[in-house]
Design an enzyme around this catalytic site. Sequence first.
Site, PDB file in Angstrom:
ATOM      1  N   SER A 138       3.632  -2.279  10.345  1.00 47.99           N
ATOM      2  CA  SER A 138       5.081  -2.363  10.542  1.00 47.99           C
ATOM      3  C   SER A 138       5.665  -3.737  10.197  1.00 47.99           C
ATOM      4  O   SER A 138       6.570  -4.231  10.871  1.00 47.99           O
ATOM      5  CB  SER A 138       5.444  -1.968  11.981  1.00 47.99           C
ATOM      6  N   HIS A 176      -9.314   1.513   5.071  1.00 51.83           N
ATOM      7  CA  HIS A 176      -8.017   1.697   5.735  1.00 51.83           C
ATOM      8  C   HIS A 176      -8.189   2.666   6.900  1.00 51.83           C
ATOM      9  O   HIS A 176      -8.944   3.632   6.807  1.00 51.83           O
ATOM     10  CB  HIS A 176      -6.978   2.233   4.740  1.00 51.83           C
ATOM     11  N   LYS A 214       0.090   4.296  -0.313  1.00 49.26           N
ATOM     12  CA  LYS A 214      -0.515   5.496   0.285  1.00 49.26           C
ATOM     13  C   LYS A 214      -0.252   6.721  -0.613  1.00 49.26           C
ATOM     14  O   LYS A 214      -0.225   6.588  -1.817  1.00 49.26           O
ATOM     15  CB  LYS A 214       0.008   5.703   1.706  1.00 49.26           C
ATOM     16  N   GLU A 224      -5.234  -4.618  10.857  1.00 50.14           N
ATOM     17  CA  GLU A 224      -4.159  -3.646  11.010  1.00 50.14           C
ATOM     18  C   GLU A 224      -4.391  -2.810  12.271  1.00 50.14           C
ATOM     19  O   GLU A 224      -5.125  -1.804  12.227  1.00 50.14           O
ATOM     20  CB  GLU A 224      -4.128  -2.698   9.814  1.00 50.14           C
ATOM     21  N   GLU A 270      -6.462   5.001   8.001  1.00 53.28           N
ATOM     22  CA  GLU A 270      -6.186   6.416   7.705  1.00 53.28           C
ATOM     23  C   GLU A 270      -7.407   7.089   7.080  1.00 53.28           C
ATOM     24  O   GLU A 270      -7.677   8.262   7.337  1.00 53.28           O
ATOM     25  CB  GLU A 270      -4.942   6.517   6.800  1.00 53.28           C
ATOM     26  N   GLY A 320       2.978   2.113  10.690  1.00 53.72           N
ATOM     27  CA  GLY A 320       4.042   3.108  10.494  1.00 53.72           C
ATOM     28  C   GLY A 320       4.803   3.471  11.752  1.00 53.72           C
ATOM     29  O   GLY A 320       5.533   4.459  11.779  1.00 53.72           O
ATOM     30  N   ASN A 341       0.877  -1.181   0.000  1.00 57.19           N
ATOM     31  CA  ASN A 341       0.000   0.000   0.000  1.00 57.19           C
ATOM     32  C   ASN A 341       0.910   1.225   0.000  1.00 57.19           C
ATOM     33  O   ASN A 341       1.513   1.547   1.018  1.00 57.19           O
ATOM     34  CB  ASN A 341      -0.887  -0.028   1.247  1.00 57.19           C
TER      35      ASN A 341
END
Length: 247
Positions: A207, A92, A11, A162, A94, A168, A9
Amino acid sequence: MRRKLVAGNWKMNGSLAALAELDGIAAAAAAYPGVDVAVAVPATLIAPAHARAPGLAIGAEDIHPAPSGAHTGCLSAAMVAEAGATFTIVGHSERRIEQRESGQDVWAKAEAGHRGGLGVILCLGETDVERASGRAERVVSSQLERALPGDATGDWLTIAYEPRWAIGTGLTPTPGDVQAIHGAVRAKMVDLLGDAGHAIRILYGGSVTGENAARMFALPDVDGALVGGASLTAAKFVPIIAAAAGL
Ligand code: PEP
């Protein structure tokens, strides 16, 4: 038997120049035919990514639930498919945070992706506060219940667990914690979908690196990984693909 899937991904990263990384990723995908490899890229890169690596599954990072209409700045499943995408990510964390997407939104996007002929990677995951208060399993289970299409099958749907706090950050849950959530997701899918729930892949994301991937892939309900940062270069992504191949 579920095949392992390693999906990247990108992003809001990447450029035409960065597509050179796909050469090494496509070569690894060909070298490890037992593993499915996919990369979701920014919408502007879908067509050139598909042209550069036609053998690689290229995907979108999001779609709008409607097939067309007055939705400035958005893209439908058919549009990303026409550009060369064969799958899309939905839900996702985010987007759930920054665009305030609800479980209902995510469900509608998953349905739209399927109607538009795309594979769908549906993301779930708890916050650090939810985990610390012992609610991780309940939160993920409830996200699944809200967003899971009733006609889902392993042919088109993949779940990605996730934990938001692991994305991250370099932090990862223990293998025991990952298996506990994946096992609960599997049980819930079987409960809701019957036998079809056994065939839907569950990826771990957060991660993942070449160093920790093999540990995750050894868990019985981990069917691969959704990878952010480490998918941006072939040098970091290929070792994860190799780990999924058992090497
Ligand atoms: C992601 O955003 O899907 C992700 C897993 O990111 P990272 O691998 O960078 O934690």
